[in-house]
Scaffold this active site. Structure first.
Site, PDB file in Angstrom:
ATOM      1  N   TYR A 174       3.982  44.941  72.855  1.00 49.42           N
ATOM      2  CA  TYR A 174       2.546  44.970  73.114  1.00 49.42           C
ATOM      3  C   TYR A 174       2.113  46.439  73.055  1.00 49.42           C
ATOM      4  O   TYR A 174       2.283  47.198  74.014  1.00 49.42           O
ATOM      5  CB  TYR A 174       2.208  44.352  74.472  1.00 49.42           C
ATOM      6  CG  TYR A 174       0.753  44.478  74.854  1.00 49.42           C
ATOM      7  CD1 TYR A 174      -0.241  44.104  73.951  1.00 49.42           C
ATOM      8  CD2 TYR A 174       0.360  44.970  76.089  1.00 49.42           C
ATOM      9  CE1 TYR A 174      -1.585  44.227  74.276  1.00 49.42           C
ATOM     10  CE2 TYR A 174      -0.978  45.099  76.428  1.00 49.42           C
ATOM     11  CZ  TYR A 174      -1.948  44.722  75.512  1.00 49.42           C
ATOM     12  OH  TYR A 174      -3.278  44.851  75.836  1.00 49.42           O
TER      13      TYR A 174
ATOM     14  N   ASP B  67       1.689  41.871  69.533  1.00 50.83           N
ATOM     15  CA  ASP B  67       0.320  42.371  69.405  1.00 50.83           C
ATOM     16  C   ASP B  67       0.449  43.873  69.205  1.00 50.83           C
ATOM     17  O   ASP B  67       0.610  44.624  70.169  1.00 50.83           O
ATOM     18  CB  ASP B  67      -0.481  42.034  70.664  1.00 50.83           C
ATOM     19  CG  ASP B  67      -1.886  42.603  70.630  1.00 50.83           C
ATOM     20  OD1 ASP B  67      -2.264  43.193  69.591  1.00 50.83           O
ATOM     21  OD2 ASP B  67      -2.593  42.472  71.644  1.00 50.83           O
TER      22      ASP B  67
ATOM     23  N   HIS C 246      -6.580  35.879  71.222  1.00 54.24           N
ATOM     24  CA  HIS C 246      -5.611  35.866  70.119  1.00 54.24           C
ATOM     25  C   HIS C 246      -5.121  34.430  69.912  1.00 54.24           C
ATOM     26  O   HIS C 246      -5.171  33.607  70.826  1.00 54.24           O
ATOM     27  CB  HIS C 246      -4.383  36.719  70.470  1.00 54.24           C
ATOM     28  CG  HIS C 246      -4.657  38.154  70.697  1.00 54.24           C
ATOM     29  ND1 HIS C 246      -4.300  39.154  69.798  1.00 54.24           N
ATOM     30  CD2 HIS C 246      -5.257  38.807  71.738  1.00 54.24           C
ATOM     31  CE1 HIS C 246      -4.642  40.334  70.274  1.00 54.24           C
ATOM     32  NE2 HIS C 246      -5.232  40.146  71.446  1.00 54.24           N
TER      33      HIS C 246
END
Length: 270
Positions: A112, A157, A261
């Site tokens: 992330y 991500d 998302h």
């Protein structure tokens, strides 16, 4: 062996555990990588995942912010956590799994990357400075440089939409965090340093739009389809020809109380 892997920024695993369960029951991936779990490890909903058939779970969480997890049907051989920029903020976890007695382990990195705030100037925005430094450290990180027959996957991500058609308007987003030239170049430098293959753009031509995120700020995300491709799956060269399918589950953005998302899934024949 066929292996299916999904990456998904869930934006609070406890808040959206029913959506995760819905997805797992319908899609049944072998491995699910979550980001922004926003959950300390001792509060993670382990029992719910195990009831769904996912016995193997690796966690790097913290209260209220960030957090990554790997949920798997396959047992882990090893697990590891790395910190970047000397900040302990639960942005990485890696695992290895054995899929074939005659092949090296499959190594999976789940990231992330910092979002970077709103102002794309490291001189005045510490969050943006952190993001650029994080990407620089990813580029230099030796475990992210697979070679030869090493079977590695990097997902997560990554908070950068690096190509022109990874955003709804290249021209309008050039000065917006996630698509500025400096961010795009730094993420692509990570890709090149590790000789990674970007699965989405290996299978979908660069002149076609692909998005995985749509802002909560839009009353109706489908109007104008103003998305960005922030969620990525990369594979090492040794796995490039093993990928047989890639999907973005756009419909998940319309589920009740969704993440901003959506799940991104890759299937391989190993």
């Amino acid at each position: 062996m066929r292996l299916t892997l999904t990456t998904w920024n869930i934006n609070s695993v406890r808040l959206r555990i029913d959506l995760v369960a819905k997805f797992l029951k319908a899609q049944r991936p072998d491995i699910l990588c979550l980001q922004e779990t926003k959950c300390p490890d001792d509060a993670f909903p382990l029992k719910r995942f195990k009831r769904l058939g996912y016995e193997h779970i690796a966690l790097n969480g913290q209260k209220g912010y960030h957090g990554v997890a790997v949920i798997s049907k396959l047992p882990f051989v090893t697990t590891d956590i790395r910190t970047f920029c000397d900040i302990i903020d639960s942005r990485h976890i890696s695992v290895s799994v054995k899929t074939d007695e005659n092949a090296p382990p499959l190594v999976l990195h789940n990231f992330y990357v910092p979002a970077g705030g709103d102002i794309p100037d490291p001189a005045v925005n510490p969050k943006f400075k952190h993001k650029l430094s994080f990407l620089d450290e990813m580029k230099a990180c030796e475990p992210l440089h697979p070679s030869g027959d090493q079977r590695h996957i990097l997902v997560g991500d990554l908070n950068v939409a690096p190509h022109e058609h990874d955003v709804w308007s290249h021209k309008q987003l050039l000065k917006v965090v996630s698509h500025t030239p400096v961010e795009c170049e730094k993420l692509l430098a990570v890709l090149r340093a590790g000789n990674w293959v970007d699965v989405a753009r290996e299978r979908i031509p660069l002149d076609q739009k692909v998005y995985t995120w749509w802002s909560y700020r839009a009353a109706d995300w489908t109007v104008g389809d103003r998305g960005r491709r922030l969620d990525h799956i990369w594979v090492s060269e040794a796995l490039k020809d093993r990928v047989v399918d890639f999907k973005v589950l756009r419909d998940a953005r319309s589920w009740e109380r969704p993440s901003d998302h959506v799940p991104v899934t890759m299937t391989m024949e190993l």
